[in-house]
Structures are given as structure tokens and as C-alpha cells.
Design an enzyme around this catalytic site. Structure first.
Site, PDB file in Angstrom:
ATOM      1  N   GLY A 215      31.306  58.507  39.189  1.00  0.00           N
ATOM      2  CA  GLY A 215      31.831  58.329  38.141  1.00  0.00           C
ATOM      3  C   GLY A 215      31.459  59.346  37.061  1.00  0.00           C
TER       4      GLY A 215
ATOM      5  N   HIS B  36      32.776  48.358  42.473  1.00  0.00           N
ATOM      6  CA  HIS B  36      31.580  48.743  41.583  1.00  0.00           C
ATOM      7  C   HIS B  36      30.600  47.792  42.059  1.00  0.00           C
ATOM      8  CE1 HIS B  36      30.238  50.354  37.528  1.00  0.00           C
ATOM      9  NE2 HIS B  36      29.381  50.002  38.035  1.00  0.00           N
TER      10      HIS B  36
ATOM     11  N   CYS C 170      37.530  46.734  34.634  1.00  0.00           N
ATOM     12  CA  CYS C 170      37.129  47.181  33.403  1.00  0.00           C
ATOM     13  C   CYS C 170      36.439  45.761  32.558  1.00  0.00           C
ATOM     14  CB  CYS C 170      38.180  47.775  32.872  1.00  0.00           C
ATOM     15  SG  CYS C 170      37.807  48.404  31.079  1.00  0.00           S
TER      16      CYS C 170
ATOM     17  N   LYS D 220      40.285  48.150  42.560  1.00  0.00           N
ATOM     18  CA  LYS D 220      38.923  48.415  42.067  1.00  0.00           C
ATOM     19  C   LYS D 220      38.452  47.249  41.338  1.00  0.00           C
ATOM     20  CE  LYS D 220      36.184  52.173  40.015  1.00  0.00           C
ATOM     21  NZ  LYS D 220      35.394  51.352  38.988  1.00  0.00           N
TER      22      LYS D 220
ATOM     23  N   GLN E 263      45.713  55.077  38.432  1.00  0.00           N
ATOM     24  CA  GLN E 263      45.274  53.394  37.978  1.00  0.00           C
ATOM     25  C   GLN E 263      46.147  52.803  36.951  1.00  0.00           C
ATOM     26  OE1 GLN E 263      41.491  52.166  36.184  1.00  0.00           O
ATOM     27  NE2 GLN E 263      40.869  51.719  38.245  1.00  0.00           N
TER      28      GLN E 263
ATOM     29  N   PRO F 180      38.182  56.786  38.010  1.00  0.00           N
ATOM     30  CA  PRO F 180      39.116  56.659  37.017  1.00  0.00           C
ATOM     31  C   PRO F 180      38.329  56.379  35.324  1.00  0.00           C
ATOM     32  CG  PRO F 180      39.494  54.631  37.908  1.00  0.00           C
ATOM     33  CD  PRO F 180      38.657  55.516  38.924  1.00  0.00           C
ATOM     34  N   MET F 181      38.460  57.189  34.610  1.00  0.00           N
ATOM     35  CA  MET F 181      37.691  57.120  33.436  1.00  0.00           C
ATOM     36  C   MET F 181      38.456  57.199  32.146  1.00  0.00           C
ATOM     37  SD  MET F 181      33.845  58.990  34.605  1.00  0.00           S
ATOM     38  CE  MET F 181      34.947  60.294  35.323  1.00  0.00           C
TER      39      MET F 181
ATOM     40  N   ASN G 179      30.975  52.027  44.663  1.00  0.00           N
ATOM     41  CA  ASN G 179      31.159  52.940  43.290  1.00  0.00           C
ATOM     42  C   ASN G 179      29.838  52.272  42.394  1.00  0.00           C
ATOM     43  OD1 ASN G 179      32.840  52.249  40.136  1.00  0.00           O
ATOM     44  ND2 ASN G 179      31.932  54.200  40.746  1.00  0.00           N
ATOM     45  N   GLY G 180      29.146  53.118  41.574  1.00  0.00           N
ATOM     46  CA  GLY G 180      28.397  52.815  40.666  1.00  0.00           C
ATOM     47  C   GLY G 180      26.732  53.382  40.756  1.00  0.00           C
TER      48      GLY G 180
END
Length: 343
Positions: A243, A181, A105, A144, A75, A22-23, A221-222
Site C-alpha cells: 500500500g 488486510h 474500508c 478485498k 475497485q 487501491p488508495m 495486505n498490510g
């Protein structure tokens, strides 16, 4: 007019071996439709939507999507269990196959709402949020998060023991799926972009989580940039989330269906086929009042790495952002860049 023809209360059938993160300002419905033409099986996520926006804003605009985008997850950003529960019900009724809670975030705006990464210091509250959502929906509720946070206000919470405690507490509420992440979030002094680059990647920490909690589904993730890297991670964890690389170089997802999911590739094996396949979608969306640039801005990386890519990006930016730009404008961009050239 809407393209949302999915059913209400759809049960999930998600495979998380590969997903696109999700971005914010990136993974909107137009981006997801475009990515779905490249990969049929990769799980796609919405941008983060806050509970306040859903409960008090234009709910339909925030939740609507095209059925072709499935499998698709929503999300949510929030910290009130009952508000999250109400939004989870909306998500399931709209047809999303997963609800994910953002606990990663690091932006100042998110922190001001006491959501995102700062929730990592409140595992009991996160567990209460998960439990409230799970009570009212049948689809999976996932989390997340980061491997830890550093904050002048909240302190240093980067030990593996604290990460384990967070995961154990949230898992005790019934959560089975953790997207991790593999970086610490620095809550002051770094921008969200810098938080994606400066804190070092600690993949081994996420691998260790999977070893310590084999019963949980752990997605890493990452910093993942290729399908080859994703396949390597799958030797240690259950899934991989890509991502920004999937956005800026979307053609890397071309190999996902066969290499990650063991399925056949899309029959559209040329980038120009993908670009051309967007024309009917663009035509329909423009009739609803969507502007051309809202769609084509997500496509600028499609031809990266091959001759003509720079010119394609230039023409998309120059021609498609004008208010009067239409599908003819887009077709002319393709023609001028690729279709009129000899093979």
C-alpha cells in the site's frame, strides 16, 4: 483527447504475486502511469469508485486510463448486487482486467453508505454481489476485506471462525480470489489512517486461511514495506499487496519484476530516467486540461533516500502547483535538482 486505446471486453491474464493497493486520492491514472514505468508486471488498482458515482456521475472520467497502465484492476464500492453488476460490465468494456469489491474500508463516509468493512457482517449479501457480477463478466471478480471488525453498533466480529465463515460464504458464490488486510477494522474511534497503523498486524491469521483453503488464491495486505518482505510472505500465501510504501517510496518496486515475477527489469535503471520518461505523458495530459501538480504530486517520493530528494520534493511542491505551471516548469525542476549537476 484520450490515451485510452485498450480493447473492449478484454479477457484477464492477471498474475497477483505482487500488486499495489487501491488508495483513495492516490492511485489515480497519473499515479498508475508513473508506477508502471518502474514495474511492468505488478498489478495496479484504481482508487475505489462507488456504484453511485459510476451510474450517475461522469462515467468516462472515472473509468478512463492509459493502455500502458495494464495490468489494471478496478475497485468498486457498493452493496447492491444489480448496481454492482452494471458497473462490472462497464469495467470490462472499458478494458479493466479485474473487478474488486471493497469490503475493507473503515471510513465513516463509506460506512454511511453501508459499504466497505461493515459488509463483513453480511457475508450472504457480499456473496450475492459477487454472484451478480460474475454472471455478467468474464474477468475475475475479487474481494478485498479485513480479518474482522469491531463496532459498538455491529459488535465484535474478530474471531477466526467468523472470518472462515465469511470466506466460505463468499467462495460458495464462485469467488476464488481474496485480498486480506491482516488487521481488524475498528469502525468507531479511529480514523482510516489510524486503522492502517493501530490495529496489530496478524499475518499468521492470513497464512492460516491459505492453509485451510488451499484451493483459493489468498493475497496478503498490510504493513509490507520491501520486496524482501513480500518474497517472504510468498512462502505462505499466493500474493502480496503493498500500500502506502509503494506510493511514498515507489523505487522499491524497481526489483519487483525480476525478484517476484522472474522477468527482466525495465531498461530504465536510474530514477532520473523515470522522471524524464514522464515528460511526453505530462505534455499530452496538459493539453487535455490536466494541471501539472495533478501528475507531479505522485512523484515526490521517487528520489527518497538519495542526495537531492528533499530539494526535489520542495521544488515539485513550490513550482508545479501553480496554475500556469507547464512542462517547461517540470523540466526546470529536474535540471535544477539533478541534470545540471556534475556526475
Amino acid at each position: 483527447m484520450t490515451e485510452n486505446t485498450h480493447c473492449k471486453d478484454v479477457k484477464s491474464n492477471i498474475v497477483r504475486r505482487l500488486s499495489v493497493a487501491p488508495m483513495m486520492e492516490y492511485t489515480d491514472r497519473h499515479c498508475r502511469y508513473f508506477l508502471r514505468l518502474i514495474t511492468q508486471h505488478t498489478l495496479l488498482y484504481s482508487e475505489m469508485v462507488t456504484t453511485g458515482a459510476l451510474l450517475h456521475g461522469k462515467r468516462y472520467d472515472l473509468l478512463d486510463f492509459s493502455a500502458q497502465e495494464q495490468p489494471l484492476a478496478l475497485q468498486l464500492g457498493g452493496c447492491d448486487p444489480q448496481a454492482l453488476a452494471r458497473c462490472a460490465v462497464m469495467a470490462q468494456r472499458q478494458g479493466y482486467q479485474e473487478v474488486n469489491l471493497n469490503v475493507g474500508c473503515p471510513s465513516n463516509r463509506v460506512q454511511e453508505g453501508s459499504i466497505g468493512a461493515c459488509l463483513m457482517v453480511k457475508p450472504a449479501l457480499v456473496a450475492a454481489c459477487i454472484e451478480a457480477m460474475q454472471k455478467v463478466v468474464d474477468i475475475p471478480v475479487t474481494v478485498k476485506h479485513r480479518i474482522g471488525i469491531k463496532s459498538r453498533v455491529l459488535g465484535d466480529h474478530t474471531s477466526y471462525a467468523e472470518l472462515k465463515s465469511f470466506v466460505e460464504t463468499v467462495a460458495s458464490a464462485g469467488c476464488q480470489d481474496f485480498i486480506v488486510h491482516a488487521r481488524t477494522a475498528i469502525l468507531e474511534g479511529l480514523t482510516p489512517k489510524e486503522n492502517r497503523d493501530i490495529p496489530p498486524l496478524e499475518y499468521a491469521t492470513v497464512y492460516q486461511l491459505k492453509q485451510d483453503y488451499p484451493e483459493l488464491n489468498i493475497v496478503i495486505n498490510g504493513g509490507v514495506k520491501t520486496i524482501s518482505e513480500a518474497k517472504n510472505h510468498l512462502n505462505y500465501v499466493d500474493g502480496v499487496m503493498i500500500g502506502r510504501e509503494a506510493y511514498h517510496n515507489p523505487w522499491i518496486l524497481r526489483e519487483a519484476d525480476s525478484s517476484i515475477f522472474g522477468a527482466e527489469k525495465s531498461s530504465m535503471n536510474e530514477r532520473i530516467q523515470i522522471a524524464t520518461a514522464m515528460i511526453p505523458y505530462i505534455t499530452r495530459q496538459l493539453k487535455t486540461g490536466v494541471r501539472l501538480h495533478q501528475i507531479t504530486r505522485h512523484m515526490s517520493g521517487l528520489f527518497n533516500g538519495i542526495p537531492g530528494a528533499r530539494y526535489f520534493r520542495h521544488l515539485l511542491s513550490e513550482r508545479c502547483r501553480h496554475k500556469e505551471a507547464d512542462v517547461t516548469t517540470y523540466k526546470k525542476v529536474l535540471d535544477d535538482c539533478f541534470l545540471s549537476q556534475p556526475s
